[in-house]
Enzyme design. Structure first.
Site, mmCIF file in Angstrom:
data_model
loop_
_atom_site.group_PDB
_atom_site.id
_atom_site.type_symbol
_atom_site.label_atom_id
_atom_site.label_comp_id
_atom_site.label_asym_id
_atom_site.label_seq_id
_atom_site.Cartn_x
_atom_site.Cartn_y
_atom_site.Cartn_z
ATOM 1 N N GLY A 132 0.800 -1.218 0.000
ATOM 2 C CA GLY A 132 0.000 0.000 0.000
ATOM 3 C C GLY A 132 0.835 1.271 0.000
ATOM 4 O O GLY A 132 0.508 2.246 -0.693
ATOM 5 N N THR A 133 1.909 1.270 0.766
ATOM 6 C CA THR A 133 2.740 2.474 0.862
ATOM 7 C C THR A 133 3.322 2.826 -0.505
ATOM 8 O O THR A 133 3.268 3.983 -0.943
ATOM 9 C CB THR A 133 3.874 2.245 1.883
ATOM 10 O OG1 THR A 133 3.274 1.931 3.141
ATOM 11 C CG2 THR A 133 4.752 3.479 2.015
ATOM 12 N N ASN A 165 -8.211 3.799 8.183
ATOM 13 C CA ASN A 165 -7.551 2.720 8.917
ATOM 14 C C ASN A 165 -7.647 2.872 10.426
ATOM 15 O O ASN A 165 -7.479 1.906 11.155
ATOM 16 C CB ASN A 165 -6.083 2.615 8.504
ATOM 17 C CG ASN A 165 -5.376 3.948 8.535
ATOM 18 O OD1 ASN A 165 -5.744 4.866 7.807
ATOM 19 N ND2 ASN A 165 -4.391 4.077 9.395
ATOM 20 N N GLN A 209 -7.857 -0.616 3.186
ATOM 21 C CA GLN A 209 -8.709 -1.154 4.247
ATOM 22 C C GLN A 209 -10.116 -1.475 3.743
ATOM 23 O O GLN A 209 -10.959 -1.932 4.525
ATOM 24 C CB GLN A 209 -8.813 -0.143 5.408
ATOM 25 C CG GLN A 209 -7.515 0.100 6.155
ATOM 26 C CD GLN A 209 -7.076 -1.065 7.023
ATOM 27 O OE1 GLN A 209 -7.836 -1.994 7.295
ATOM 28 N NE2 GLN A 209 -5.826 -1.039 7.457
ATOM 29 N N HIS A 233 -1.343 -7.924 2.610
ATOM 30 C CA HIS A 233 -1.287 -8.401 3.999
ATOM 31 C C HIS A 233 -2.455 -7.916 4.859
ATOM 32 O O HIS A 233 -2.592 -8.337 6.003
ATOM 33 C CB HIS A 233 0.062 -8.071 4.650
ATOM 34 C CG HIS A 233 0.278 -6.645 5.054
ATOM 35 N ND1 HIS A 233 0.215 -6.234 6.369
ATOM 36 C CD2 HIS A 233 0.578 -5.554 4.335
ATOM 37 C CE1 HIS A 233 0.480 -4.934 6.421
ATOM 38 N NE2 HIS A 233 0.703 -4.498 5.206
ATOM 39 N N CYS A 237 3.080 5.373 15.521
ATOM 40 C CA CYS A 237 3.857 5.182 16.736
ATOM 41 C C CYS A 237 5.292 5.601 16.439
ATOM 42 O O CYS A 237 5.844 5.205 15.424
ATOM 43 C CB CYS A 237 3.854 3.688 17.015
ATOM 44 S SG CYS A 237 3.547 3.246 18.670
#
Ligand SMILES: Cc1ncc(COP(=O)(O)O)c(C=O)c1O
Length: 380
Positions: free
Chosen positions: A68-69, A147, A175, A197, A321
């Site tokens: 996706g990135t 997401n 998503q 994934h 994060c």
């Protein structure tokens, strides 16, 4: 362990593993002309055909890549440079960082004018503001399913507005594929990102669906694979596994959505009972079937995640994060939450392996985890 973090990544489906291992045992570069190469090329083209069919796209519209990135980066930067590298990018305030940071990078480095359209308290994009920003834009982008909170965007309306304004439109559907009817051909989109994934395929493979007339410039140069848009030896095993996972998802989607939604409804109701002042969002609030999100005033995300983890329940905050510290969620802030609330969220995300027992375990652990996280917050 009770795994309720399917929006982060999903357990590998047996069908995907089988397809993956079978293809991984083949030797040959799909670009080689000898028999070994042609055998691997046939695996790739079969996977491409099936991925396209599952998503309403022609095989030629499927650009295989690492996930996706990469798909989001290729869409944003590729459309930007493909359309001359000047002008305005219209996006939303709640995009995944793969989109948002690509757009910001183009603003910082390339002088793009960036319009980030806001959302309401449910996370839905302001269609009028999006439409008003479109005329003359270089490209537009909006995600299908958020997401963090699971908000489902009116992609068809946004894409229609972009088409009417003559603006190429990208959509991050990473998503969405699991639980929404995703039909690229009918969507009116120019490009769309998907990732294996998130649906029971392996990490490291995905696709950018791109209409044949998409004005895309490549980011990677080399062997000219994938319509010259993504050079690099194609991951045949990954593509085969992605196709296997995707076919299963599409075949079972309606049944699975009902099953997962029922589990999510029970979880959302249980959270509201256990933590009455939490702001809970789930499928009954217009969100995707697989996400149940709670903002818990006075409890930090890290504390809740660690306490739930210690009780055998794996969840996330949903937001990024850095060095083990959960960042303030740009999504929650765009939805009107305070900066403090935007670090007080817990995201439960369900999927193909989720059972009643997982929901029971989460609910059994929640009240105590919240009480202890709040007590820890008061001591700080
Ligand atoms: C909406 C969305 N877009 C993009 C990505 C990135 O996908 P990948 O992990 O395949 O690079 C994710 C995964 O975190 C996501 O949820």
């Amino acid at each position: 362990m009770h795994y309720l973090d399917h929006a982060a990544t999903t357990p590998l489906r047996p069908a995907a593993r089988e397809a993956w291992l079978a293809a991984a045992d083949l030797t040959g570069n799909p670009s080689s002309l000898h028999g070994e190469g042609r055998r691997v090329r046939a695996v790739v083209e079969d996977a491409r055909e099936r991925i396209g069919a599952a998503l309403g796209a022609d095989a030629a519209e499927v650009i295989l890549l690492s996930g996706g990135t990469e798909a989001d980066n290729l869409a944003l930067k590729g459309l930007w440079w493909g359309r001359g590298g000047a002008g305005r990018i219209v996006t939303t305030a709640v995009e995944h960082h793969a989109v948002l940071d690509s757009a910001k990078w183009l603003a910082d480095r390339e002088g793009a004018e960036l319009v980030e359209v806001g959302v309401d308290s449910a996370g839905a994009v302001d269609i009028d503001a999006f439409t008003a920003a479109l005329p003359g834009a270089t490209l537009a982008t909006a995600m299908w399913v958020n997401n963090e909170v699971g908000a489902v965007q009116p992609v068809a309306e946004l894409a229609a507005a972009a088409a009417a304004a003559g603006v190429p439109m990208h959509c991050d559907a990473v998503q969405a594929v699991g639980y929404e009817q995703v039909d690229f051909g009918a969507s009116g989109l120019t490009t769309m990102a998907v990732s294996a994934h998130k649906i029971g395929g392996p990490v490291g493979v995905g696709a950018l669906l791109a209409r044949r007339d998409a004005p895309l410039a490549p980011l990677l140069h080399g062997g000219g694979q994938e319509r010259k848009l993504r050079s690099g030896t194609v991951d045949a095993a990954g593509a085969a596994a992605f196709a296997a996972a995707l076919e299963q998802v599409v075949a079972e989607r309606d049944l699975e959505r009902r099953r997962v939604e029922a589990l999510g409804d029970r979880l959302a109701t249980g959270i509201r009972d256990a933590v009455p002042d939490a702001v809970v969002r789930g499928a009954a609030d217009g969100c995707s079937a697989h996400v149940v999100h709670a903002v818990v005033p006075g409890a930090s995300s890290e504390a809740m995640l660690m306490l739930l983890d210690a009780a055998g329940v794996a969840v996330s905050s949903g937001s990024a994060c850095t060095a083990g510290v959960v960042e303030r969620s740009h999504v929650l802030q765009a939805m009107g939450h305070t900066p403090e609330e935007s670090r007080s969220a817990v995201r439960f995300s369900l999927g193909w392996t989720t059972t009643d027992g997982d929901v029971d375990a989460a609910l059994a652990a929640l009240a105590d985890a919240v009480a202890r996280a709040r007590a820890a917050g008061r001591m700080r």
